[in-house]
Design an enzyme around this catalytic site. Structure first.
Site, PDB file in Angstrom:
ATOM      1  N   GLY A  53      16.015   9.048   1.796  1.00 42.73           N
ATOM      2  CA  GLY A  53      17.113   8.098   1.646  1.00 42.73           C
ATOM      3  C   GLY A  53      18.205   8.375   2.650  1.00 42.73           C
ATOM      4  O   GLY A  53      18.297   9.474   3.208  1.00 42.73           O
ATOM      5  N   CYS A  92      12.123  14.843   1.634  1.00 41.99           N
ATOM      6  CA  CYS A  92      13.413  14.830   2.320  1.00 41.99           C
ATOM      7  C   CYS A  92      14.550  14.721   1.296  1.00 41.99           C
ATOM      8  O   CYS A  92      14.797  15.655   0.543  1.00 41.99           O
ATOM      9  CB  CYS A  92      13.451  13.715   3.351  1.00 41.99           C
ATOM     10  SG  CYS A  92      14.771  13.895   4.588  1.00 41.99           S
ATOM     11  N   TYR A  93      15.247  13.594   1.211  1.00 42.46           N
ATOM     12  CA  TYR A  93      16.289  13.430   0.199  1.00 42.46           C
ATOM     13  C   TYR A  93      15.724  13.686  -1.189  1.00 42.46           C
ATOM     14  O   TYR A  93      16.408  14.260  -2.055  1.00 42.46           O
ATOM     15  CB  TYR A  93      16.879  12.015   0.282  1.00 42.46           C
ATOM     16  CG  TYR A  93      17.989  11.752  -0.720  1.00 42.46           C
ATOM     17  CD1 TYR A  93      19.321  11.969  -0.371  1.00 42.46           C
ATOM     18  CD2 TYR A  93      17.708  11.287  -2.007  1.00 42.46           C
ATOM     19  CE1 TYR A  93      20.343  11.736  -1.289  1.00 42.46           C
ATOM     20  CE2 TYR A  93      18.720  11.057  -2.926  1.00 42.46           C
ATOM     21  CZ  TYR A  93      20.036  11.284  -2.570  1.00 42.46           C
ATOM     22  OH  TYR A  93      21.044  11.046  -3.479  1.00 42.46           O
ATOM     23  N   HIS A 115       8.668  14.462   6.743  1.00 43.22           N
ATOM     24  CA  HIS A 115       8.120  13.163   6.320  1.00 43.22           C
ATOM     25  C   HIS A 115       6.601  13.146   6.538  1.00 43.22           C
ATOM     26  O   HIS A 115       6.129  12.865   7.638  1.00 43.22           O
ATOM     27  CB  HIS A 115       8.778  12.024   7.104  1.00 43.22           C
ATOM     28  CG  HIS A 115      10.189  11.771   6.689  1.00 43.22           C
ATOM     29  ND1 HIS A 115      10.513  10.983   5.615  1.00 43.22           N
ATOM     30  CD2 HIS A 115      11.353  12.245   7.198  1.00 43.22           C
ATOM     31  CE1 HIS A 115      11.829  10.957   5.476  1.00 43.22           C
ATOM     32  NE2 HIS A 115      12.369  11.719   6.417  1.00 43.22           N
ATOM     33  N   GLU A 169       4.553  10.973   5.500  1.00 41.77           N
ATOM     34  CA  GLU A 169       4.035   9.605   5.553  1.00 41.77           C
ATOM     35  C   GLU A 169       3.995   9.022   6.960  1.00 41.77           C
ATOM     36  O   GLU A 169       3.285   8.040   7.208  1.00 41.77           O
ATOM     37  CB  GLU A 169       4.868   8.692   4.641  1.00 41.77           C
ATOM     38  CG  GLU A 169       6.289   8.402   5.101  1.00 41.77           C
ATOM     39  CD  GLU A 169       7.309   9.446   4.653  1.00 41.77           C
ATOM     40  OE1 GLU A 169       8.516   9.142   4.636  1.00 41.77           O
ATOM     41  OE2 GLU A 169       6.892  10.583   4.335  1.00 41.77           O
ATOM     42  N   SER A 185      -0.042 -22.939   5.943  1.00 40.25           N
ATOM     43  CA  SER A 185       0.650 -22.870   7.233  1.00 40.25           C
ATOM     44  C   SER A 185      -0.292 -22.650   8.401  1.00 40.25           C
ATOM     45  O   SER A 185       0.091 -22.816   9.549  1.00 40.25           O
ATOM     46  CB  SER A 185       1.668 -21.730   7.205  1.00 40.25           C
ATOM     47  OG  SER A 185       1.004 -20.475   7.128  1.00 40.25           O
ATOM     48  N   GLY A 186      -1.525 -22.237   8.113  1.00 33.53           N
ATOM     49  CA  GLY A 186      -2.437 -21.828   9.176  1.00 33.53           C
ATOM     50  C   GLY A 186      -2.489 -20.326   9.348  1.00 33.53           C
ATOM     51  O   GLY A 186      -3.349 -19.797  10.046  1.00 33.53           O
ATOM     52  N   GLY A 187      -1.558 -19.601   8.683  1.00 32.54           N
ATOM     53  CA  GLY A 187      -1.547 -18.147   8.744  1.00 32.54           C
ATOM     54  C   GLY A 187      -2.428 -17.530   7.683  1.00 32.54           C
ATOM     55  O   GLY A 187      -2.871 -18.197   6.739  1.00 32.54           O
ATOM     56  N   VAL A 188      -2.641 -16.221   7.791  1.00 31.74           N
ATOM     57  CA  VAL A 188      -3.575 -15.546   6.900  1.00 31.74           C
ATOM     58  C   VAL A 188      -3.039 -15.454   5.472  1.00 31.74           C
ATOM     59  O   VAL A 188      -3.799 -15.555   4.507  1.00 31.74           O
ATOM     60  CB  VAL A 188      -3.934 -14.142   7.453  1.00 31.74           C
ATOM     61  CG1 VAL A 188      -2.723 -13.237   7.518  1.00 31.74           C
ATOM     62  CG2 VAL A 188      -5.028 -13.488   6.619  1.00 31.74           C
ATOM     63  N   ASP A 189      -1.735 -15.287   5.293  1.00 35.35           N
ATOM     64  CA  ASP A 189      -1.188 -15.068   3.950  1.00 35.35           C
ATOM     65  C   ASP A 189      -1.389 -16.289   3.057  1.00 35.35           C
ATOM     66  O   ASP A 189      -1.901 -16.182   1.936  1.00 35.35           O
ATOM     67  CB  ASP A 189       0.304 -14.719   4.026  1.00 35.35           C
ATOM     68  CG  ASP A 189       0.572 -13.497   4.880  1.00 35.35           C
ATOM     69  OD1 ASP A 189      -0.362 -12.698   5.072  1.00 35.35           O
ATOM     70  OD2 ASP A 189       1.699 -13.340   5.363  1.00 35.35           O
ATOM     71  N   SER A 190      -0.974 -17.459   3.547  1.00 34.73           N
ATOM     72  CA  SER A 190      -1.126 -18.669   2.731  1.00 34.73           C
ATOM     73  C   SER A 190      -2.598 -19.030   2.561  1.00 34.73           C
ATOM     74  O   SER A 190      -3.009 -19.537   1.509  1.00 34.73           O
ATOM     75  CB  SER A 190      -0.351 -19.837   3.350  1.00 34.73           C
ATOM     76  OG  SER A 190      -0.872 -20.206   4.605  1.00 34.73           O
ATOM     77  N   ALA A 191      -3.414 -18.746   3.573  1.00 39.33           N
ATOM     78  CA  ALA A 191      -4.843 -19.057   3.489  1.00 39.33           C
ATOM     79  C   ALA A 191      -5.514 -18.219   2.402  1.00 39.33           C
ATOM     80  O   ALA A 191      -6.276 -18.735   1.575  1.00 39.33           O
ATOM     81  CB  ALA A 191      -5.517 -18.805   4.833  1.00 39.33           C
ATOM     82  N   LYS A 206      -0.109  -6.170   4.303  1.00 42.30           N
ATOM     83  CA  LYS A 206      -0.831  -7.094   5.186  1.00 42.30           C
ATOM     84  C   LYS A 206      -2.299  -6.708   5.360  1.00 42.30           C
ATOM     85  O   LYS A 206      -3.186  -7.556   5.296  1.00 42.30           O
ATOM     86  CB  LYS A 206      -0.149  -7.134   6.560  1.00 42.30           C
ATOM     87  CG  LYS A 206      -0.624  -8.246   7.471  1.00 42.30           C
ATOM     88  CD  LYS A 206       0.006  -9.562   7.066  1.00 42.30           C
ATOM     89  CE  LYS A 206      -0.257 -10.645   8.073  1.00 42.30           C
ATOM     90  NZ  LYS A 206       0.511 -11.875   7.769  1.00 42.30           N
TER      91      LYS A 206
END
Length: 517
Positions: free
Chosen positions: A58, A85-86, A173, A175, A227-233, A373
């Site tokens: 943080g 860390c924090y 960190h 990650e 929209s043509g993008g992967v998320d909405s598809a 994603k």
């Protein structure tokens, strides 16, 4: 809050830059991870029955008045805790240790000295393992029951452990990719200490999501904007898998799409998936509203308003609608509203989670909102979406409107579409498309003198851009082999009327954003 249906590692977010990345790293082990605000009570956390808890880093100093503190009752739950860390510092202070500002702060690489190779977090870790540090404070004295298991030259208590209570902490960190064996540290906690089952995969997600959609929707209708993008598809195909013709999709052609995009969407969803699809060709309405507008935020607002108006017009034709489906992802939710409940800087609004009218008459259906994603792409593959769609680079909600720098006109958009298509084609020919997070072309409001066909020309300038990233929070410019850029530049200048100069953008994020506007 409901108990999770599978083994879960909960990340308590203290406003860290890397909270998302912690959750991603855990999920990459096929263990589900969920980010929750640090303000969650011990009772609420216990009700989730997590296998383990990770305290994130943080931006605050743990020594400052009012700095974030978790509910002290969390330490009494008997659930393993890893502080990063924090998170390490706040765990130390709340259990009787002390934290001070050392003479030397640490930002960057450091080499670990392993003091107890048999320690729970250090199994399989190399001597002098390279770590990534970013801290101004450090633990000065340990709480009772903790031992020092790893150190660096400037930080004695780099790794600490209390095996009896299953409390662990690291000052670095694990990650981030800069920590050489970061995944091993996290695996030692998640799979070793917590004994979490690796039961999180996209097949499991799809089956549970389908059941949840059916339960929530019942016999009502759902409206989804494509929209043509992967998320909405992926969202549309997943919902169609659950409720079939109760789903109505609306595809608005705003005239700001990539070359051939409208035809691709219509063919895929009408012909291949047999999804009910309403098509609105609204190019004239968008271009008319954008005429003469050059300011980026004004463009976004105009495009958003015209889209909403057009979408509502199409929705009226669909009959009685109860739900609006969106391809909202987990990073969209987190960036738009800090899960820590603290202040956060908004770089831009997300077109999925922002801009909806307050009097929205539909309930929201967001089946992907717990996914990152790469997980959405995996769901798309499981559902049979073609690789060309699943693996597409991200594309902004306002489309080419924010890549056509300056005034947006039909002529300039057509020019930009041709430039973009050639650039992407050359990247694919070089087998580099999958190495790049996002590639794009911009048309600039600048003209330059050139020589084409032995004649003097005075034409527009385009800029090519490609970046690597994990989550778009930060990005670095992609180092192309020179011949790829040479071929792209040569083709653009030879084949695209109106462009005689090609630039390559080598700005990272920060200081720049990925998109120009």
């Amino acid at each position: 809050m409901q108990q999770f249906p599978h083994d879960t590692i909960v990340v308590l977010d203290f406003g860290a830059q890397y909270s998302q990345l912690i959750a991603r790293r855990v999920r990459e082990m096929h263990v589900y991870s969920q980010i929750v605000p640090y303000t969650i009570t011990a009772t609420e956390l216990a009700a989730l029955s997590p296998k383990g808890i990770i305290f994130s880093g943080g931006p605050s100093s743990v020594r400052s008045a009012g700095s974030p503190r978790p509910d002290a009752g969390i330490y009494e739950l008997g659930i393993p805790i890893l502080g990063i860390c924090y998170g390490l510092q706040v765990m130390s202070i709340q259990n009787g240790g002390t934290v001070e500002r050392p003479l030397k702060r640490e930002y960057g690489f450091a080499d670990l000295t392993v003091l107890h190779p048999e320690a729970s977090l250090l199994k399989g870790i190399s001597a002098n393992s390279r770590l990534w540090m970013s801290h101004g404070d450090a633990v000065a004295s340990l709480p009772d029951g903790f031992i020092q298991t790893g150190s660096t030259p400037n930080c004695p208590f780099t790794v600490i452990e209390n095996d009896e209570k299953h409390f662990y902490g690291v000052q670095f960190h694990p990650e981030v990719v800069h920590t050489a064996e970061g995944n091993q540290f996290l695996q030692n906690f998640v799979l070793g200490v917590c004994q979490a089952n690796q039961d999180w995969d996209m097949g499991f997600f799809i089956s549970t999501a389908v059941e949840e959609i059916r339960r929530k929707v019942g016999d009502k209708q759902v409206l989804c904007g494509l929209s043509g993008g992967v998320d909405s598809a992926v969202a549309a195909v997943l919902i169609h898998e659950a409720i079939g013709d109760q789903l109505v999709c609306v595809f608005v052609n705003n005239g700001l799409l990539r070359k051939g995009e409208a035809d691709m969407v219509l063919k895929l969803f009408r012909d291949h998936y047999n999804i009910r699809l309403q098509y609105a060709d609204a190019e004239d309405a968008f271009l008319s509203a954008l005429k003469g507008v050059t300011e980026p935020e004004a463009k976004r607002k105009i495009i958003g308003k015209v889209f909403i108006d057009t979408f509502y017009d199409e929705a009226r034709k669909a009959g009685e609608i109860s739900f609006l489906a969106q391809g909202t992802l987990y990073p969209d939710v987190i960036e738009s509203k800090s899960p820590s409940g603290g202040p956060s800087a908004t770089i831009k609004s997300h077109h999925n989670v922002g801009g909806l009218p307050e009097d929205l008459k539909w309930d929201l259906l967001e089946p992907l909102r717990e996914l990152f994603k790469d997980e959405v792409r995996a769901v798309g593959r499981e559902l049979g979406l073609p690789e060309e769609m699943v693996n597409r680079h991200p594309f902004p909600g306002p489309g080419l409107g924010v890549r056509c720098v300056g005034e947006v006109t039909k002529e300039r958009l057509d020019t930009l579409r041709d430039v973009d298509a050639i650039f992407i084609e050359e990247i694919r020919k070089a087998n580099l498309y999958d190495d790049i997070w996002q590639a794009l072309a911009c048309l600039l409001p600048v003209k330059s003198v050139g020589v084409q066909g032995d004649e003097r020309t005075y034409e527009e300038v385009c800029s090519l851009r490609a970046v690597t990233s994990e989550d778009a929070m930060t990005a670095d410019w992609y180092r192309f082999p020179p011949d790829v850029l040479q071929h792209a530049s040569s083709r653009i200048c030879n084949e695209v009327k109106g462009v005689n100069r090609v630039l390559y953008d080598i700005t990272s994020k920060p200081p720049g954003t990925i998109e120009w506007e």
